[in-house]
Design a protein around this motif. Sequence first.
Motif, PDB file in Angstrom:
ATOM      1  N   LEU A  13       0.816  -1.221   0.000  1.00  0.00           N
ATOM      2  CA  LEU A  13       0.000   0.000   0.000  1.00  0.00           C
ATOM      3  C   LEU A  13       0.847   1.269   0.000  1.00  0.00           C
ATOM      4  O   LEU A  13       0.349   2.350  -0.282  1.00  0.00           O
ATOM      5  CB  LEU A  13      -0.958  -0.001   1.195  1.00  0.00           C
ATOM      6  CG  LEU A  13      -2.180  -0.904   1.050  1.00  0.00           C
ATOM      7  CD1 LEU A  13      -2.979  -0.956   2.341  1.00  0.00           C
ATOM      8  CD2 LEU A  13      -3.075  -0.449  -0.099  1.00  0.00           C
ATOM      9  N   TYR A 281      -6.848   2.037  -0.944  1.00  0.00           N
ATOM     10  CA  TYR A 281      -6.869   2.563  -2.320  1.00  0.00           C
ATOM     11  C   TYR A 281      -7.692   3.859  -2.450  1.00  0.00           C
ATOM     12  O   TYR A 281      -7.935   4.330  -3.556  1.00  0.00           O
ATOM     13  CB  TYR A 281      -7.347   1.493  -3.322  1.00  0.00           C
ATOM     14  CG  TYR A 281      -6.549   0.223  -3.177  1.00  0.00           C
ATOM     15  CD1 TYR A 281      -5.370   0.041  -3.891  1.00  0.00           C
ATOM     16  CD2 TYR A 281      -6.926  -0.751  -2.260  1.00  0.00           C
ATOM     17  CE1 TYR A 281      -4.599  -1.108  -3.699  1.00  0.00           C
ATOM     18  CE2 TYR A 281      -6.156  -1.892  -2.055  1.00  0.00           C
ATOM     19  CZ  TYR A 281      -5.001  -2.056  -2.785  1.00  0.00           C
ATOM     20  OH  TYR A 281      -4.238  -3.172  -2.578  1.00  0.00           O
ATOM     21  N   THR A 284      -4.811   6.596  -3.255  1.00  0.00           N
ATOM     22  CA  THR A 284      -3.944   6.268  -4.389  1.00  0.00           C
ATOM     23  C   THR A 284      -4.753   6.101  -5.670  1.00  0.00           C
ATOM     24  O   THR A 284      -4.265   6.384  -6.757  1.00  0.00           O
ATOM     25  CB  THR A 284      -3.172   4.969  -4.103  1.00  0.00           C
ATOM     26  OG1 THR A 284      -4.126   3.971  -3.680  1.00  0.00           O
ATOM     27  CG2 THR A 284      -2.141   5.167  -3.013  1.00  0.00           C
ATOM     28  N   HIS A 285      -6.008   5.663  -5.557  1.00  0.00           N
ATOM     29  CA  HIS A 285      -6.809   5.364  -6.746  1.00  0.00           C
ATOM     30  C   HIS A 285      -8.064   6.229  -6.877  1.00  0.00           C
ATOM     31  O   HIS A 285      -8.287   6.853  -7.897  1.00  0.00           O
ATOM     32  CB  HIS A 285      -7.222   3.885  -6.756  1.00  0.00           C
ATOM     33  CG  HIS A 285      -6.058   2.942  -6.927  1.00  0.00           C
ATOM     34  ND1 HIS A 285      -4.992   2.881  -6.053  1.00  0.00           N
ATOM     35  CD2 HIS A 285      -5.785   2.030  -7.902  1.00  0.00           C
ATOM     36  CE1 HIS A 285      -4.131   1.977  -6.467  1.00  0.00           C
ATOM     37  NE2 HIS A 285      -4.587   1.435  -7.588  1.00  0.00           N
ATOM     38  N   ILE A 321     -14.695   1.360  -5.265  1.00  0.00           N
ATOM     39  CA  ILE A 321     -13.913   0.121  -5.105  1.00  0.00           C
ATOM     40  C   ILE A 321     -14.759  -0.866  -4.313  1.00  0.00           C
ATOM     41  O   ILE A 321     -15.496  -0.479  -3.407  1.00  0.00           O
ATOM     42  CB  ILE A 321     -12.568   0.396  -4.379  1.00  0.00           C
ATOM     43  CG1 ILE A 321     -11.713  -0.883  -4.278  1.00  0.00           C
ATOM     44  CG2 ILE A 321     -12.769   0.956  -2.968  1.00  0.00           C
ATOM     45  CD1 ILE A 321     -10.263  -0.624  -3.861  1.00  0.00           C
ATOM     46  N   ASP A 348      -9.599  -0.901 -12.533  1.00  0.00           N
ATOM     47  CA  ASP A 348      -8.458  -1.650 -11.993  1.00  0.00           C
ATOM     48  C   ASP A 348      -8.952  -2.913 -11.282  1.00  0.00           C
ATOM     49  O   ASP A 348     -10.084  -2.944 -10.771  1.00  0.00           O
ATOM     50  CB  ASP A 348      -7.682  -0.770 -11.002  1.00  0.00           C
ATOM     51  CG  ASP A 348      -6.274  -1.289 -10.744  1.00  0.00           C
ATOM     52  OD1 ASP A 348      -5.828  -2.202 -11.473  1.00  0.00           O
ATOM     53  OD2 ASP A 348      -5.616  -0.794  -9.815  1.00  0.00           O
TER      54      ASP A 348
END
Length: 398
Positions: A13, A281, A284-285, A321, A348
């Motif tokens: 991570l 995430y 980061t995403h 997500i 993703d």
Amino acid sequence: MRETLLLLGARRLQVPAIHVARKMGIRVVAIDPSPDAPGLALADCGYVYDLADKKQCLDIAERERVNGVMTLAADFPTPMAAFIAQQLKLPGISPRTALLSTNKRHMRAALSDANVPCPISISARSLDEAIHAMKSIGGPVIFKPAVSQGGRGITRLEPEESLNSIKSAYEHASNATRGDGILVEEFVDGPEYSVEALTWDGLTTVVAVTEKLTSGYPHYVEIGHSQPPTCSTYDVEQLSRTASSGVAALGIDWSASHSEIRLTCMGPRVMEIGARLGGGYINTHLVPLSTNVDIVGAAIEIALGRKPKIEISLKNKAAAIRFLVAKPGIIQSISGIEDVKNLTSFNDIDIFVNPGDRVLPLSDADGRLGYVICTGENSKSAIEAAETAKSLISIKTV
Ligand SMILES: Nc1ncnc2c1ncn2[C@@H]1O[C@H](COP(=O)(O)OP(=O)(O)O)[C@@H](O)[C@H]1O
Ligand SMILES: [Mg+2]
């Protein structure tokens, strides 16, 4: 001269911080206690050291002439980052703030002193104290470790729970804490959100509010996140205001923060606030997808003492997500990955397990087996797409 960032923690991570820093032309030195941490090989220089070893970590920071120090989403190294920043006069939060943001007993005291709304929380260092705390709270409670993260050691209990259940919840929380016993908290109900913010020189900017999905009773493991939240603008404002006042109460004046809040019928109640980016995430995403803000890059700039430019684009897409879980057992087969990749909303996917691996009952974030991320024109379509993607993946266990 090229600046150097010291990254504390180099597990999966944390890796995006290395990629982002590299793109920014920054040299990265990483430390992690595990030689297998993937970031160690990806960084310009990787060291295997205990992240609680003040002397070793400070020595490396001095030797490598680092210009800033941070952890991306791990709580554990936050006090070390603050210690190094203080010793080397680098930008960052104070050691006291690092303590308040990693030890929930101290966190609760600091938040209540500043009138930031929290559940009733009582510290317990023995089973007897925990039972006493349960009685004084009266209704349903949460047992949780005073110092931990990732949903480890969390259990909800009813007032009439059997002694055996109380004992096992107490042990579950005690085994997970890195010190300072457990907390017995009033269980407050309501949807959960997190507020992703950046504070530079005491000024906090909320970048995104995340809506959460948990596994619910009894362990409340986070199994999904989406942005922007589907709640009203008024609720987003309440959540943002509560997070900002909590950030100030903990003294987070120079760092990213991740504030987890339940929106109850009595208003927001803070679950916890970390002086770091949120994991799972989210930063980061999801944040770059839904706001167009490179929040990891901004957190790196703050660590280096540069003022980040934060331009939130409201025209961006929504993102969601969903984490993959499976029935406990041994994994026989994993299928559906290509079907997910063919979805138009696909962004993703990652699967952390292989056939032959053992799946344990889901009791904390370590039990998540992978994830799918989808985007959409709005939150509803992003969430629906991520749910569809999740349903296409089959992780068969026996
Ligand atoms: N007092 C509480 N009332 C209701 N739910 C809680 C309470 N404390 C924790 N929880 C639930 O447990 C989850 C994990 O607790 P948290 O304090 O965030 O621990 P961690 O640091 O491990 O994430 C929360 O997201 C929430 O769902
Ligand atoms: Mg949490």
